[in-house]
Design an enzyme around this catalytic site. Structure first.
Site, PDB file in Angstrom:
ATOM      1  N   HIS A 196      -3.957   4.086   4.589  1.00  0.00           N
ATOM      2  CA  HIS A 196      -5.036   3.098   4.617  1.00  0.00           C
ATOM      3  C   HIS A 196      -6.333   3.728   4.110  1.00  0.00           C
ATOM      4  O   HIS A 196      -7.041   3.158   3.286  1.00  0.00           O
ATOM      5  CB  HIS A 196      -5.220   2.576   6.034  1.00  0.00           C
ATOM      6  N   ARG A 209       0.851  -1.185   0.000  1.00  0.00           N
ATOM      7  CA  ARG A 209       0.000   0.000   0.000  1.00  0.00           C
ATOM      8  C   ARG A 209       0.890   1.240   0.000  1.00  0.00           C
ATOM      9  O   ARG A 209       1.510   1.561   1.002  1.00  0.00           O
ATOM     10  CB  ARG A 209      -0.923  -0.027   1.222  1.00  0.00           C
ATOM     11  N   TYR A 259       3.741   5.361  11.502  1.00  0.00           N
ATOM     12  CA  TYR A 259       4.044   3.975  11.861  1.00  0.00           C
ATOM     13  C   TYR A 259       4.940   3.237  10.870  1.00  0.00           C
ATOM     14  O   TYR A 259       5.288   2.087  11.118  1.00  0.00           O
ATOM     15  CB  TYR A 259       2.738   3.175  12.061  1.00  0.00           C
TER      16      TYR A 259
END
Length: 393
Positions: free
Chosen positions: A293, A289, A302
């Site tokens: 998200h 990705r 993160y």
């Protein structure tokens, strides 16, 4: 540095080291023998004894079509992202980096097959003939999807994580009960899309159990993009995801999710396995990705920037472009034409979004029930009367 050997527990209370976990998860395009790949990140067409024949019919024209699909889908995705940032959409779910995984699988399905998406499958929707503007209502908050799922053979988006696996399994069981599985030309199969994060949900495992028990003709297509929002894959599983299929008694295959040809070939094979009555198959499309998200997420909190830079070298669109130029002599005119079409599509997508009318107050009644009961009809009448009592209603 050599990778550690596979970890085999001798004590059920023991746990693998981080190095063991990572070596199992990331034995992929860096020489991993289990990864199916037909187009390298450098754009070179390579062979595969098991699945290569399933893409033998793909020549220059077909590859140009897949390139066009991926460019247009990415352009819509980027426009959707921008529209959300400008307040035109409540949220957007990016697919950046997953174009090959979706277009390859989407183009492998026949018009008879049924597809159950999650909420990120804009590329699969494109392959099923869903106009990108039909997706806007979901993210603008005006409807739950404006296409006919039976006619398009593409179910409405599912927001609840993993729930579509139960729906897909049930539908596939119905296909078998109704005699739509076999060697005939009208045989059908079902394909269900979900992410690596969904594999931690009970609905997915229940779908696996029922599909295996009934030999349901369903392809479970997991787009492993490495992150379940902020949770990395190594926090979710001790083994590569495709190996989980073995525990349920059906085949699992790991494919390079940034390789549109490999995704096409493996999915064609898997769907045919299902149509001819060989039961379910799990495909793990190993991809990444490249964006957040959703637009509510901040991936910089993160994950490291160097991880993103590494995956940029494996871009699914760029490897097809390089192959078209080097192996098929495709000129710049083609790429300019595709770019122009993508700009036209983005402009139409934007104009449609901005001009979308707000739904009427009766929408919650008119688009939910096929027939209103007397009680609901009375509720509708009372609600509309109350709504009209406000100034400017």
């Amino acid at each position: 540095m050599s990778r550690p050997q596979s970890w085999v527990p001798t004590d059920p209370r023991s746990a693998p080291t981080r190095e063991h976990v990572l070596s199992g998860l990331h034995g992929t395009d860096e020489g991993g023998a289990e990864l199916v790949q037909l187009l390298t990140p450098e754009g070179q067409r390579v062979s595969d004894d098991r699945f290569g024949s399933w893409a033998d019919d793909v020549g220059a024209e077909e590859l140009k079509g897949y390139y066009r699909d991926m460019v247009l889908v990415r352009r819509v995705d980027r426009e959707g992202n921008a529209l959300q940032r400008q307040g035109q959409l409540g949220i957007w779910v990016p697919l950046l980096g997953q174009e090959a995984a979706q277009v390859g699988a989407g183009r492998a399905a026949t018009p008879r097959d049924m597809i159950f998406p999650s909420y990120r499958e804009h590329g699969v929707a494109w392959c099923r003939g869903i106009d990108p503007t039909d997706l806007l209502g979901i993210f603008r908050g005006t409807d739950h999807g404006s296409w006919d799922p039976i006619e398009a053979r593409f179910h409405l988006y599912t927001i609840v994580i993993g729930n579509q696996c139960l729906n897909a399994t049930g539908y596939a069981m119905g296909q078998k009960f109704e005699g739509k599985v076999g060697d005939g030309p009208d045989a059908e199969a079902t394909m269900c899309f979900f992410g690596d994060g969904a594999t931690s949900q009970g609905d997915v495992h229940e779908g696996f159990v029922w599909a295996a028990a009934y030999d349901a003709p369903v392809v479970f297509y997991c787009q492993n993009n490495q992150w379940a929002i902020s949770v990395p894959l190594e926090r979710q599983t001790r083994v590569p995801l495709f190996q989980r299929a073995r525990g349920y008694g059906f085949p699992g295959v790991r494919v390079d999710g940034n390789d549109v040809l490999a995704c096409l070939a493996v999915t064609r094979w898997a769907l045919e396995e299902c149509r001819t009555g060989n039961g379910p198959v799990l495909i793990e499309a190993f991809t990444y990705r490249m964006d957040a998200h959703t637009t509510s997420d901040d991936p910089s909190r993160y994950r490291l920037a160097d991880e993103l830079e590494l995956w940029k070298l494996k871009d699914p669109i760029e490897r097809v472009r390089v192959n078209l130029v080097r192996e098929h002599g495709v000129g710049q005119d083609f790429f300019d034409e595709v770019q122009a079409k993508s700009d036209e599509l983005a402009a139409r997508f934007r104009a449609f979004c901005v001009a979308m009318p707000d739904p009427g107050p009766d929408r919650m009644f008119s688009e939910v029930y096929a027939e209103l009961s007397p009680q609901l009809a009375a509720e509708k009448s009372a609600y509309l009367e109350y709504h009209a009592s406000f100034e400017g209603a």
